[in-house]
Scaffold this active site. Structure first.
Site, mmCIF file in Angstrom:
data_model
loop_
_atom_site.group_PDB
_atom_site.id
_atom_site.type_symbol
_atom_site.label_atom_id
_atom_site.label_comp_id
_atom_site.label_asym_id
_atom_site.label_seq_id
_atom_site.Cartn_x
_atom_site.Cartn_y
_atom_site.Cartn_z
ATOM 1 N N GLU A 95 2.901 26.385 -3.714
ATOM 2 C CA GLU A 95 2.147 25.243 -4.227
ATOM 3 C C GLU A 95 1.103 24.839 -3.183
ATOM 4 O OE1 GLU A 95 3.243 21.088 -6.338
ATOM 5 O OE2 GLU A 95 3.797 21.218 -4.227
ATOM 6 N N ASP A 150 7.664 25.231 -6.360
ATOM 7 C CA ASP A 150 7.172 24.375 -5.275
ATOM 8 C C ASP A 150 8.073 24.394 -4.049
ATOM 9 O OD1 ASP A 150 9.298 23.036 -6.411
ATOM 10 O OD2 ASP A 150 8.353 21.057 -6.351
#
Length: 238
Positions: free
Chosen positions: A180, A113
Site C-alpha cells: 500500500e 495493506d
C-alpha cells in the site's frame, strides 16, 4: 548538488521468529485464544520477510524517481517517506473485523495493506507526478487506486492511495507481493496526524470531539485552498 538531501526513509521491518512467537503468545494470553502456532509462526515470519522485501523494492524505486526529478528539474517532489509493516495485533484485529480466518492464508491472499509506504510530497502536482511515474514502471502493477484528494472523505481527509504489486525475487523464484502506497502533501500529512490523534483520544467527552471534528473539517477546506495558491506560485516560479 545532484542528489536529494531531504528524503528521510524511516524503516520498520521484520521481526525475528522468537520475537514474533513472544508477541503472539502475549496476544493469545490477553485474548484467551491461541493465534498461530508451530509452522504457522515460521510461515508468518517468512511472509513478513517477503513484505519487507517488497517495501524495499518500492521505496528504492521512489528514491530513484525523486533523484531523477531533482537532476532533471532541480526539484525534489518527495519530502520524506515512512515504511511500516502492520503489527501482529493490527493484523489480527483486521482479520477479525473482516470475519476472516486468523491464519497466514488470510493474510497473504485477503489483505493488501500489510506492507505500507507513506510518501510525503511538497505539492499536489508532485503527488500525481510521483504516482503516475511509479505506476508506469514495467514491473509495477496497480491493483487499486483511491483518490481522496479529488474526492476527500467526509471528515476532510485527503490523500492518494495506491495498492501496487511488485515481484520480490527469492531463492524459489519471484513472488508477487502487494504494497500500500499513500501519497500526500506535507499539509495533508500535518492535518491527518492531528485528526488521527483526535479519533483515538478517549479521555474527552463526545461534544468536544464533535466540535474539534468540525473545526478540523474547516481547516481541511482552508488548507486545500492554501495549497492550490502555493501550487500556483511554485508553478509560476518555474
Amino acid at each position: 548538488m545532484l542528489y536529494n538531501e531531504y528524503v528521510i526513509l524511516e524503516h520498520d521491518f521484520t521481526l525475528t521468529v522468537p520475537q514474533i512467537r513472544a508477541s503472539i503468545e502475549r496476544i493469545s494470553a490477553v485474548l484467551g485464544t491461541t493465534y498461530f502456532s508451530g509452522d504457522e509462526i515460521i510461515r508468518y515470519a517468512e511472509l513478513m520477510q517477503v513484505y519487507s522485501g517488497a517495501m524495499r523494492e518500492v521505496s528504492t524505486k521512489l528514491e530513484n524517481l525523486d533523484e531523477e526529478f531533482h537532476v532533471r528539474n532541480f526539484h525534489n517532489p518527495i519530502h520524506h517517506m515512512e515504511c511500516r509493516l502492520k503489527s501482529i495485533e493490527s493484523t489480527i484485529d483486521k482479520l477479525k473485523r473482516k470475519h476472516l480466518p486468523i491464519n497466514c492464508d488470510s493474510i497473504e491472499y485477503e489483505l493488501t495493506d500489510i506492507a505500507g509506504i507513506r510518501v510525503i510530497c511538497n505539492y499536489i502536482d508532485d503527488v500525481y507526478n510521483v504516482a503516475q511515474t511509479l505506476a508506469a514502471q514495467s514491473d509495477i502493477t496497480v491493483l487499486r487506486t483511491k483518490d481522496y484528494i479529488a474526492k476527500p472523505k467526509p471528515n476532510g481527509y485527503r490523500s492518494l492511495h495506491l495498492i501496487v504489486q511488485v515481484p520480490v525475487f527469492l531463492s524459489t523464484g519471484p513472488r508477487l507481493t502487494a504494497v500500500e502506497v499513500q501519497l500526500r502533501t506535507i499539509a495533508m500529512d500535518y492535518w491527518a496526524s492531528l485528526e488521527h490523534r483526535l479519533r483515538y483520544k478517549n479521555d474527552i467527552d463526545e461534544s468536544r470531539k464533535l466540535a474539534h471534528a468540525q473545526e478540523l473539517l474547516d481547516c481541511a477546506h482552508d488548507l486545500a485552498d492554501i495549497e492550490q495558491r502555493m501550487q500556483h506560485i511554485h508553478q509560476d516560479l518555474g
